[in-house]
Each structure stands twice: as structure tokens, then as C-alpha cells.
Motif scaffolding. Structure first.
Motif, PDB file in Angstrom:
ATOM      1  N   TYR B   5      10.850  -1.202   0.216  1.00 50.43           N
ATOM      2  CA  TYR B   5       9.648  -0.787   0.940  1.00 50.43           C
ATOM      3  C   TYR B   5       8.971  -2.028   1.521  1.00 50.43           C
ATOM      4  O   TYR B   5       8.861  -3.050   0.837  1.00 50.43           O
ATOM      5  CB  TYR B   5       8.681  -0.066   0.004  1.00 50.43           C
ATOM      6  CG  TYR B   5       9.339   0.996  -0.831  1.00 50.43           C
ATOM      7  CD1 TYR B   5       9.805   2.168  -0.256  1.00 50.43           C
ATOM      8  CD2 TYR B   5       9.522   0.804  -2.204  1.00 50.43           C
ATOM      9  CE1 TYR B   5      10.437   3.138  -1.024  1.00 50.43           C
ATOM     10  CE2 TYR B   5      10.142   1.768  -2.978  1.00 50.43           C
ATOM     11  CZ  TYR B   5      10.601   2.934  -2.386  1.00 50.43           C
ATOM     12  OH  TYR B   5      11.233   3.884  -3.147  1.00 50.43           O
ATOM     13  N   LEU B   9       3.841   0.487   3.423  1.00 52.74           N
ATOM     14  CA  LEU B   9       4.567   1.397   2.513  1.00 52.74           C
ATOM     15  C   LEU B   9       4.725   0.735   1.149  1.00 52.74           C
ATOM     16  O   LEU B   9       4.624   1.384   0.114  1.00 52.74           O
ATOM     17  CB  LEU B   9       5.933   1.775   3.095  1.00 52.74           C
ATOM     18  CG  LEU B   9       5.893   2.999   3.996  1.00 52.74           C
ATOM     19  CD1 LEU B   9       5.932   2.625   5.446  1.00 52.74           C
ATOM     20  CD2 LEU B   9       6.992   3.975   3.651  1.00 52.74           C
ATOM     21  N   ALA B  46       2.221   7.399   1.097  1.00 56.13           N
ATOM     22  CA  ALA B  46       2.991   6.511   1.984  1.00 56.13           C
ATOM     23  C   ALA B  46       3.906   7.309   2.916  1.00 56.13           C
ATOM     24  O   ALA B  46       4.150   6.900   4.050  1.00 56.13           O
ATOM     25  CB  ALA B  46       3.810   5.530   1.158  1.00 56.13           C
TER      26      ALA B  46
END
Lengths: 151, 83
Positions: B5, B9, B46
Motif C-alpha cells: 500500500y 492508502l 481506503a
């Protein structure tokens, strides 16, 4: 043809000199240098931090460079992109293209920075008076890159 | 499989990288994202708006219908902002 991702600054003169050294077919050398601005969206920016996806970044930059060399007759290309914390006035990115003639060098340089901005996995986080914030992608950057899609 | 990620995020999910076994019944990126959303509020937040989530499998951009398999490196990140 080279791509580099690095924390340290680069010397524009030294990079451009090395790119064309020993190749006297080159008649035109173009470059673009991106710098950190002190304002974004009306807010003061004290600094920014660039992160990236090691491995994919280099692959994407190499793919973009390969595409440029497919489209234009280029003798040399270079992409250097910095990561880490940078302050206003600092250099972020250098793109350079060398060719026998100026038109290919100008167009390829423009293409490389436009595609880099929409395809290479880098992200900027700005430090503002209100705290850190991630920079949003701009639709104008997508439009700029899309101009080159028809290839 | 390895999950990565980046940018917001990463901060919303709270980790940069994790290893998971391919969940039963998941065969593509869209299925993997659905499964991830159920792992906690950070993941759900996210991954709420996929218009601002890009996906790469083994370091190549892919769409939601791209297959995923054990051993893949799957990265989720926002639209890029370099240059």
C-alpha cells in the motif's frame, strides 16, 4: 538511455554534458527540470516528501523511455527523479533528450514528462500550515498525457 | 501473496506491506478488494472509492478483472503525482 531514482540532488550541467559526450551526431539537446513550488492551491508549502514504489518505478520509467525512442529518432535519453524530503526551490526531476534535430528532442522531452507524471508511481505529500496533505492527481495532467496516446 | 500500500492508502490502512494467503473464492483483483474491505474500518475507508485507487499486479497496471494467484505482488495506491 538511463533512468535513476535517487535521494541526492543532481548537477544539470554535468548530467547534460555526460549525455551527449562522444556523440557528434547529436544536433539538439532538450531538457525539462521540475522544481518544488512554495505554493499549492493557495496554501504555503514548507516542504514535500516524495515516496515511490521501488521496482515498479524503474520499470515504468524504462517503459516510457522505450516508447519515446520508438516514436522519435533519439540518440540519448535520461530521466532522474528524486525521492525523500524536498524544500521549495529544490530540483525534483530531470528529463533530457538528444537527437540529430531539435524537433524530435523537443517533442520527446515533452512526451516523457507528460507520461511520467501520469504513469510512474511517485506520490507527493506536502507540508502546509494546516498539516501534511497528500497531493491529488490533476485532471490537467491526464489531459496532457492523453494528447500523446494516439502515438 | 504480498500486498503493498502506498501514500494515503498506506496511512489509512496502517501498514505498508503484508503477506496473506489467497482467500478462498477470490480469483481477481475486484474480489481481493472486496475481501480486503471486510478486514477493518481502515481498509473499508481506503478502498471506499475505487475511482481513486490504482492497482498493479507484479508491478504492472491492471484492471479489477485481472486474475490474482498465490505468489503475486499486488499493490494498491492512489493516482500518481510525481514529476
Amino acid at each position: 538511455m538511463a533512468v535513476r531514482v535517487q535521494r541526492e540532488d543532481f548537477d544539470i550541467g554535468a548530467e547534460l554534458g555526460a549525455l551527449t559526450r562522444g556523440n557528434t551526431r547529436i544536433g539538439g539537446l532538450t531538457s525539462f527540470v521540475g522544481l518544488v513550488r512554495d505554493m499549492a492551491g493557495g496554501d504555503a508549502v514548507g516542504a514535500m516528501t516524495l515516496e515511490h514504489y521501488p521496482g515498479m518505478t524503474e520499470r515504468q520509467l524504462e517503459a516510457i523511455e522505450t516508447e519515446a525512442r520508438r516514436r522519435w529518432p533519439l540518440d540519448a535519453t535520461l530521466i532522474v527523479h528524486r525521492i525523500g524530503r524536498l524544500e521549495p526551490g529544490d530540483r525534483i526531476v530531470l528529463v533530457a533528450c538528444a537527437s540529430a534535430h531539435r524537433e524530435a528532442a523537443f517533442q520527446a522531452c515533452h512526451f516523457l514528462i507528460d507520461w511520467l507524471k501520469t504513469k510512474a508511481p511517485f506520490w507527493k505529500q506536502e507540508e502546509t500550515p494546516a498539516g501534511p496533505r497528500w497531493v491529488d492527481a490533476k485532471s490537467t495532467d491526464d489531459d496532457a498525457a492523453a494528447r500523446w496516446e494516439r502515438g | 501473496m504480498k500486498l503493498l500500500y502506498f501514500a494515503w492508502l498506506r496511512t489509512k490502512i496502517g501498514t505498508a506491506e503484508e503477506s496473506v494467503d489467497l482467500p478462498a473464492g477470490v480469483s481477481d483483483v475486484g474480489g481481493l478488494i472486496d475481501w480486503l474491505r471486510g478486514r477493518g474500518p481502515g481498509y473499508a475507508d481506503a478502498l471506499a472509492n475505487l475511482a481513486v485507487v490504482k492497482v498493479a499486479v507484479n508491478q504492472e497496471y491492471v484492471g479489477l478483472d485481472h486474475p490474482v494467484k498465490p505468489g503475486d505482488e499486488v499493490a494498491l495506491f492512489p493516482p500518481v503525482t510525481g514529476g
